[in-house]
Write a protein that holds these residues in place. Structure first.
Motif, PDB file in Angstrom:
ATOM      1  N   GLU A  97     -35.198   1.804  33.566  1.00  0.00           N
ATOM      2  CA  GLU A  97     -36.555   0.632  33.619  1.00  0.00           C
ATOM      3  C   GLU A  97     -36.224  -0.901  34.561  1.00  0.00           C
ATOM      4  OE1 GLU A  97     -39.898  -0.540  32.242  1.00  0.00           O
ATOM      5  OE2 GLU A  97     -39.365  -2.078  32.712  1.00  0.00           O
ATOM      6  N   PHE A 108     -54.957   1.625  36.138  1.00  0.00           N
ATOM      7  CA  PHE A 108     -55.945   0.457  36.270  1.00  0.00           C
ATOM      8  C   PHE A 108     -56.463  -0.620  35.357  1.00  0.00           C
ATOM      9  CE2 PHE A 108     -59.763  -1.471  38.928  1.00  0.00           C
ATOM     10  CZ  PHE A 108     -58.794  -2.980  39.415  1.00  0.00           C
ATOM     11  N   SER A 155     -48.738  -2.165  30.030  1.00  0.00           N
ATOM     12  CA  SER A 155     -49.170  -2.115  28.413  1.00  0.00           C
ATOM     13  C   SER A 155     -48.783  -2.672  27.659  1.00  0.00           C
ATOM     14  CB  SER A 155     -48.084  -0.675  29.184  1.00  0.00           C
ATOM     15  OG  SER A 155     -48.500   0.023  29.747  1.00  0.00           O
TER      16      SER A 155
HETATM   17  C1  LIG Z   1     -54.825  -8.317  30.956  1.00  0.00           C
HETATM   18  C2  LIG Z   1     -55.133  -6.747  31.061  1.00  0.00           C
HETATM   19  C3  LIG Z   1     -55.580  -6.034  30.083  1.00  0.00           C
HETATM   20  C4  LIG Z   1     -55.881  -4.555  29.873  1.00  0.00           C
HETATM   21  N1  LIG Z   1     -56.749  -4.147  29.137  1.00  0.00           N
HETATM   22  C5  LIG Z   1     -56.923  -2.808  28.775  1.00  0.00           C
HETATM   23  C6  LIG Z   1     -57.369  -1.842  27.736  1.00  0.00           C
HETATM   24  O1  LIG Z   1     -57.889  -3.096  27.241  1.00  0.00           O
HETATM   25  N2  LIG Z   1     -57.246  -0.569  27.431  1.00  0.00           N
HETATM   26  C7  LIG Z   1     -56.814  -0.413  28.455  1.00  0.00           C
HETATM   27  O2  LIG Z   1     -56.621   1.244  27.801  1.00  0.00           O
HETATM   28  N3  LIG Z   1     -56.470  -0.510  29.560  1.00  0.00           N
HETATM   29  C8  LIG Z   1     -55.860  -2.113  29.728  1.00  0.00           C
HETATM   30  N4  LIG Z   1     -55.504  -2.879  31.035  1.00  0.00           N
HETATM   31  C9  LIG Z   1     -54.278  -1.724  31.637  1.00  0.00           C
HETATM   32  C10 LIG Z   1     -52.890  -1.214  31.147  1.00  0.00           C
HETATM   33  O3  LIG Z   1     -53.217  -1.985  30.456  1.00  0.00           O
HETATM   34  C11 LIG Z   1     -52.387  -0.608  32.205  1.00  0.00           C
HETATM   35  O4  LIG Z   1     -53.464   0.481  32.688  1.00  0.00           O
HETATM   36  C12 LIG Z   1     -51.411  -0.267  31.779  1.00  0.00           C
HETATM   37  O5  LIG Z   1     -50.824  -0.793  30.662  1.00  0.00           O
HETATM   38  C13 LIG Z   1     -50.635   0.892  33.026  1.00  0.00           C
HETATM   39  O6  LIG Z   1     -49.807   1.148  32.183  1.00  0.00           O
HETATM   40  P1  LIG Z   1     -48.142   1.956  33.100  1.00  0.00           P
HETATM   41  O7  LIG Z   1     -46.781   2.391  31.835  1.00  0.00           O
HETATM   42  O8  LIG Z   1     -48.596   3.381  34.103  1.00  0.00           O
HETATM   43  O9  LIG Z   1     -47.551   0.791  33.649  1.00  0.00           O
HETATM   44  P2  LIG Z   1     -46.505  -0.671  32.953  1.00  0.00           P
HETATM   45  O10 LIG Z   1     -46.543  -0.729  31.070  1.00  0.00           O
HETATM   46  O11 LIG Z   1     -46.434  -1.615  34.421  1.00  0.00           O
HETATM   47  O12 LIG Z   1     -45.448  -0.236  33.299  1.00  0.00           O
HETATM   48  C14 LIG Z   1     -44.545   0.648  34.339  1.00  0.00           C
HETATM   49  C15 LIG Z   1     -42.809  -0.309  34.541  1.00  0.00           C
HETATM   50  O13 LIG Z   1     -42.696   0.374  35.084  1.00  0.00           O
HETATM   51  C16 LIG Z   1     -41.710  -0.032  36.028  1.00  0.00           C
HETATM   52  N5  LIG Z   1     -40.443   0.090  37.389  1.00  0.00           N
HETATM   53  C17 LIG Z   1     -41.761  -0.423  38.330  1.00  0.00           C
HETATM   54  N6  LIG Z   1     -40.872   0.285  39.303  1.00  0.00           N
HETATM   55  C18 LIG Z   1     -39.915  -0.042  38.950  1.00  0.00           C
HETATM   56  C19 LIG Z   1     -38.411   1.055  39.361  1.00  0.00           C
HETATM   57  N7  LIG Z   1     -38.265   0.748  41.235  1.00  0.00           N
HETATM   58  N8  LIG Z   1     -37.291   0.844  38.701  1.00  0.00           N
HETATM   59  C20 LIG Z   1     -37.675   1.053  37.698  1.00  0.00           C
HETATM   60  N9  LIG Z   1     -38.666   0.550  36.559  1.00  0.00           N
HETATM   61  C21 LIG Z   1     -39.261   0.280  37.151  1.00  0.00           C
HETATM   62  C22 LIG Z   1     -42.075  -1.757  35.725  1.00  0.00           C
HETATM   63  O14 LIG Z   1     -41.257  -2.741  35.577  1.00  0.00           O
HETATM   64  C23 LIG Z   1     -42.405  -1.469  34.126  1.00  0.00           C
HETATM   65  O15 LIG Z   1     -42.254  -2.025  32.990  1.00  0.00           O
HETATM   66  C24 LIG Z   1     -54.981  -3.719  30.688  1.00  0.00           C
HETATM   67  C25 LIG Z   1     -54.068  -4.454  31.220  1.00  0.00           C
HETATM   68  C26 LIG Z   1     -53.685  -5.750  31.876  1.00  0.00           C
HETATM   69  C27 LIG Z   1     -52.775  -6.441  32.591  1.00  0.00           C
END
Ligand SMILES: Cc1cc2nc3c(=O)[nH]c(=O)nc-3n(C[C@H](O)[C@H](O)[C@H](O)COP(=O)(O)OP(=O)(O)OC[C@H]3O[C@@H](n4cnc5c(N)ncnc54)[C@H](O)[C@@H]3O)c2cc1C
Length: 364
Positions: free
Chosen positions: A32, A328, A41
């Motif tokens: 991370e 998304f 998230s």
């Molecule tokens: C304001 C807001 C409200 C939302 N409300 C909802 C809701 O009510 N219900 C719902 O289902 N979803 C909701 N969402 C959407 C949801 O939060 C996201 O779709 C989800 O969190 C995506 O998860 P993820 O694990 O793909 O990404 P993330 O949680 O962003 O995790 C990706 C991780 O990868 C790491 N990373 C990136 N590049 C690298 C690299 N090169 N090397 C090492 N680490 C790296 C980042 O630092 C990050 O920690 C909301 C989002 C927002 C912003």
């Protein structure tokens, strides 16, 4: 010896994918670049349903339906393994305006969700021009920061290797296989790699593979801001969605107001303009909120795709590379089923849904 899988990114999709693979007996390293579980998230609202799901692609519904069924058990297991309660709460969702009522009721009927007409009594506390209001009593929320904390703790107890503040910077391939990766902590040999890098995935992919490649995942950051009121328990008994914005009551009385949808690249500063907009929305819709202080205001970067459909697939050429990213606005609502689908693909097991819409070559 290095782990069977190196997962890049510790959001909901990285952590749930790790959990599924551990159940299958695999060893895991999670890398991370920032703090564990502190990006989108953490920033999200935790509503376990897309906003107006009847206006979204069927591929989203498929992942949501499965995830909704998996959440109660996930909550129970995490609570018993870690003592941290992710607060899965079936508080229901009230939607004030439904110009497409027929679509909504058909979607609920097709997908076996109870959909009741919203009543005058339910509307009493709110200040809005309701149109065909509906009440979805089965819809739940999770307290996403607690869910991430519980997942992290459980994975630590399962001997997952965690590398924090460590960024994936490059890969080195031979014979269509990634053999080593370069990170900010140095070079590492790897077995299998999974990208769960959220909003950063599109940019990272282009950096790793160049732009000449086919099937570059089109995932880009979409900023969202949220506001937190320090209200009191049971003031608001359910979630409410009004004109695309919502209020979410937590068990301890805190109420979230969200959210903005902004294109600002990777910039995620919380702005006074958005704060005012969210404040006005929240106190107009639910006037009693004006009696309570706003204690937090933050922004996160959603992993945006054109239609909100995530990429859950194996790389077409590199035989030890997988992706689970691009969720998304619905990463929490789709997370458990996405992790299960990817794990089934990795293990060559039958999948419970058709994987085609999530392939790198499909429209997202
Ligand atoms: C304001 C807001 C409200 C939302 N409300 C909802 C809701 O009510 N219900 C719902 O289902 N979803 C909701 N969402 C959407 C949801 O939060 C996201 O779709 C989800 O969190 C995506 O998860 P993820 O694990 O793909 O990404 P993330 O949680 O962003 O995790 C990706 C991780 O990868 C790491 N990373 C990136 N590049 C690298 C690299 N090169 N090397 C090492 N680490 C790296 C980042 O630092 C990050 O920690 C909301 C989002 C927002 C912003």
């Amino acid at each position: 010896m290095f782990s069977d899988f190196t997962i890049i990114g510790s959001g909901i999709n990285g952590l749930l994918t790790a959990r599924e693979l551990i159940k299958a007996g695999a060893t895991i390293t999670i890398i991370e670049k920032n703090q564990f579980g502190k990006e989108a998230s953490w920033a999200g609202g935790g509503i376990l349903l897309p906003l107006y799901p009847w206006r979204q692609a069927q591929a989203i519904t498929e992942l949501v339906k499965i995830s909704i069924k998996l959440y109660p058990n996930l909550n129970t297991e995490l609570l018993s393994h870690t003592g941290i309660d992710p607060e899965w709460t079936q508080c229901g969702l009230f939607i004030t305006k439904n110009p497409d009522l027929k679509l909504a009721t058909n979607w609920c009927e097709d997908n076996l969700f109870t959909c009741l007409p919203g009543t005058e009594v339910q509307l009493q506390a709110f200040n809005t021009d309701a149109l065909n209001p509906i009440w979805l009593p089965e819809i739940a929320q999770t307290r996403n920061p607690y869910l991430l904390a519980a997942l992290l703790q459980e994975l630590k107890s399962k001997k997952v290797v965690f590398l924090e503040h460590c960024s994936l910077q490059n890969i080195h391939t031979a014979n269509n296989q990634i053999e080593t990766i370069t990170t900010t902590h140095g070079k590492k040999a790897v077995n299998q790699i999974i990208l769960t890098t959220g909003a950063w995935t599109g940019e990272l992919w282009q950096h790793l593979f160049g732009t000449s490649q086919m099937n570059i995942p089109e995932i880009y950051p979409v900023k969202g801001q949220m506001l937190l009121f320090d209200a009191k328990p049971d003031l608001l008994p359910h979630m409410i969605l009004d004109d695309g914005r919502y209020l979410i009551p937590r068990r301890d009385g805190k109420i979230l107001a969200g959210s903005t949808v902004e294109t600002a690249g990777f910039e995620k500063q919380a702005t006074s303009d958005a704060k005012q907009q969210l404040y006005n929305f929240a106190t107009r819709l639910f006037p009693v909120l004006a009696d309570f202080p706003v204690t937090h205001h933050w922004a996160g970067l959603r992993p945006g795709t054109q239609h909100g459909i995530p990429y859950i697939d194996k790389h077409p050429e590199i035989t030890n590379l997988y992706i689970n990213a691009g969720h998304f606005r619905n990463g929490l609502a789709m997370g458990p089923a996405s992790a299960k689908l990817l794990t089934d693909l990795i293990l060559n097991q039958p999948t419970s849904i058709d994987p085609a819409p999530y392939q790198l070559s499909a429209q997202h």
